[in-house]
Write a protein that holds these residues in place. Structure first.
Motif, PDB file in Angstrom:
ATOM      1  N   SER A  84       5.396   8.957   7.293  1.00  0.00           N
ATOM      2  CA  SER A  84       5.929  10.321   7.400  1.00  0.00           C
ATOM      3  C   SER A  84       6.834  10.689   6.228  1.00  0.00           C
ATOM      4  O   SER A  84       7.241  11.853   6.107  1.00  0.00           O
ATOM      5  N   PHE A  85       7.147   9.729   5.366  1.00  0.00           N
ATOM      6  CA  PHE A  85       8.104  10.023   4.302  1.00  0.00           C
ATOM      7  C   PHE A  85       7.638  11.135   3.363  1.00  0.00           C
ATOM      8  O   PHE A  85       8.373  12.099   3.117  1.00  0.00           O
ATOM      9  N   SER A  99       0.823  -1.203   0.000  1.00  0.00           N
ATOM     10  CA  SER A  99       0.000   0.000   0.000  1.00  0.00           C
ATOM     11  C   SER A  99       0.863   1.261   0.000  1.00  0.00           C
ATOM     12  O   SER A  99       0.578   2.230  -0.724  1.00  0.00           O
ATOM     13  N   LEU A 100       1.940   1.259   0.801  1.00  0.00           N
ATOM     14  CA  LEU A 100       2.816   2.419   0.863  1.00  0.00           C
ATOM     15  C   LEU A 100       3.495   2.671  -0.480  1.00  0.00           C
ATOM     16  O   LEU A 100       3.622   3.823  -0.916  1.00  0.00           O
ATOM     17  N   GLN A 101       3.913   1.618  -1.141  1.00  0.00           N
ATOM     18  CA  GLN A 101       4.513   1.771  -2.471  1.00  0.00           C
ATOM     19  C   GLN A 101       3.541   2.454  -3.426  1.00  0.00           C
ATOM     20  O   GLN A 101       3.907   3.373  -4.164  1.00  0.00           O
ATOM     21  N   PRO A 131      17.398  17.908  -2.997  1.00  0.00           N
ATOM     22  CA  PRO A 131      18.236  16.835  -2.474  1.00  0.00           C
ATOM     23  C   PRO A 131      17.787  15.452  -2.930  1.00  0.00           C
ATOM     24  O   PRO A 131      16.610  15.209  -3.204  1.00  0.00           O
ATOM     25  N   THR A 132      18.761  14.565  -3.004  1.00  0.00           N
ATOM     26  CA  THR A 132      18.475  13.141  -3.136  1.00  0.00           C
ATOM     27  C   THR A 132      17.927  12.643  -1.804  1.00  0.00           C
ATOM     28  O   THR A 132      18.269  13.156  -0.738  1.00  0.00           O
ATOM     29  N   VAL A 133      17.057  11.643  -1.868  1.00  0.00           N
ATOM     30  CA  VAL A 133      16.520  11.059  -0.643  1.00  0.00           C
ATOM     31  C   VAL A 133      16.546   9.539  -0.739  1.00  0.00           C
ATOM     32  O   VAL A 133      16.436   8.973  -1.840  1.00  0.00           O
ATOM     33  N   HIS A 134      16.727   8.910   0.405  1.00  0.00           N
ATOM     34  CA  HIS A 134      16.719   7.445   0.500  1.00  0.00           C
ATOM     35  C   HIS A 134      15.854   7.054   1.685  1.00  0.00           C
ATOM     36  O   HIS A 134      15.826   7.748   2.704  1.00  0.00           O
ATOM     37  N   ALA A 135      15.142   5.956   1.547  1.00  0.00           N
ATOM     38  CA  ALA A 135      14.365   5.433   2.674  1.00  0.00           C
ATOM     39  C   ALA A 135      14.228   3.920   2.541  1.00  0.00           C
ATOM     40  O   ALA A 135      14.298   3.370   1.435  1.00  0.00           O
ATOM     41  N   PHE A 165      12.965  18.333   7.385  1.00  0.00           N
ATOM     42  CA  PHE A 165      13.068  16.877   7.273  1.00  0.00           C
ATOM     43  C   PHE A 165      13.223  16.250   8.655  1.00  0.00           C
ATOM     44  O   PHE A 165      12.524  15.293   9.012  1.00  0.00           O
ATOM     45  N   HIS A 166      14.112  16.811   9.457  1.00  0.00           N
ATOM     46  CA  HIS A 166      14.350  16.257  10.797  1.00  0.00           C
ATOM     47  C   HIS A 166      13.158  16.486  11.719  1.00  0.00           C
ATOM     48  O   HIS A 166      12.876  15.649  12.589  1.00  0.00           O
TER      49      HIS A 166
END
Length: 303
Positions: free
Chosen positions: A208-209, A11-13, A99-103, A141-142
């Motif tokens: 939260s992403f 679902s998140l995808q 910015p690039t982001v990773h999760a 972000f933080h």
């Protein structure tokens, strides 16, 4: 739990891909369904050559079977079976001001030969890698990461922020990969939270992403940039590649468990540079970024 968490990441995808396609407005995700010969498979989705995202992947997988010998040694166990599932994403924007982001959010089970669960844990996190640093973006972000943590434990943000700073550290360069975020692993039931409570925590971090990242993209994606700034982005992407191929545990786990190579390496940017002994101009924005990456910063206090 494994069925429950796998349903969540499916679902998140869907939610993340829909939001990213809507924001990009040009490119769509290409989907590949794949199977792992030893057991399990996944759903890889990649976006390329978009108006906002030059390349990105939002992948899920659920794999199982005998634990390879290399991973037996890593976990310090004998012959075992395992199940692992997770969602992993990396987004490389076109504009160097974005910015690039990773999760990544994942769940793991380990079984004895009778099929009994002998160990189980959650892991995950998210982190930001800017090329041109806007302090307020790092603070935003933080702040979102901290709120997700504070809803479950007063010490989680500080603890997992520090672990993120420690994990995403390019030791051979003696610098951070980016401005950090959260990193947690081996979150087992009985260690502060029950398994259901860990599930609630990890899924809140996953939810939260989009609020943590999309406002930054929307604010920066139309900013002007020069070819020199694009070159700097590609030089810094080289450091990103170095971390993923030298240090990243997820990459190594995928390679050692016969994961799908295209899905594992989708995190790599399409255009990258390595320039011999490249040094930014003193006093420049580029030099400031490098200086800040030499030591972790508390973005809640900006110190």
């Amino acid at each position: 739990m494994k069925e429950k968490f796998y349903a969540y990441i499916q679902s998140l995808q869907d939610r993340i891909c829909f939001a990213l396609e809507t924001l990009d407005g040009k490119a769509s995700f290409q989907e590949d369904l794949w199977e792992r010969p030893e057991g399990g498979g996944g759903r890889t989705r990649v976006i390329q050559e978009g108006a906002v995202f030059e390349k990105g992947g939002v992948n899920i997988s659920g794999v199982h079977g005998p634990l390879p010998e290399s991973m037996q040694a890593y976990f310090g166990v004998g012959e075992s079976d395992f199940f692992a599932c997770g969602l992993s994403l990396v987004l490389h924007p076109v504009n160097p001001m974005v910015p690039t982001v990773h999760a990544n959010w994942r769940y793991f089970e380990l079984y004895d030969k009778q099929g009994n669960v002998v160990d189980q844990w959650f892991g995950g996190g998210q982190d930001l890698t800017p090329y041109y640093l806007f302090d307020e973006d790092a603070v935003h972000f933080h702040s979102v990461c901290k709120q997700a943590c504070d809803n479950h434990h007063p010490q989680f943000y500080t603890r997992y922020k520090e672990r993120c700073d420690s994990y995403f550290w390019n030791a051979h360069r003696n610098e951070a990969r980016g401005v950090g975020g959260l990193f947690f692993d081996y979150c087992r039931p009985g260690e502060e939270l029950s398994l259901e409570q860990w599930y609630d925590f990890v899924t809140e971090v996953g939810d939260s992403f989009l609020p943590s990242y999309l406002p930054i993209v929307k604010k920066r994606k139309e900013l002007a940039y020069s070819e020199a700034e694009r070159d700097w982005q590609e030089v810094r992407r080289g450091r990103y590649v170095e971390f993923n191929l030298v240090h990243d545990k997820g990459t190594l786990f995928g390679l050692r468990t016969n994961g799908r190579i295209e899905s594992i390496l989708m995190s790599l940017p399409p255009k990258v540079q390595w320039r011999y002994d490249h040094q930014p101009e003193p006093g420049s924005r580029e030099a400031r970024l490098v200086e800040i990456l030499k030591s972790p910063r508390n973005w809640m206090n900006k110190t």
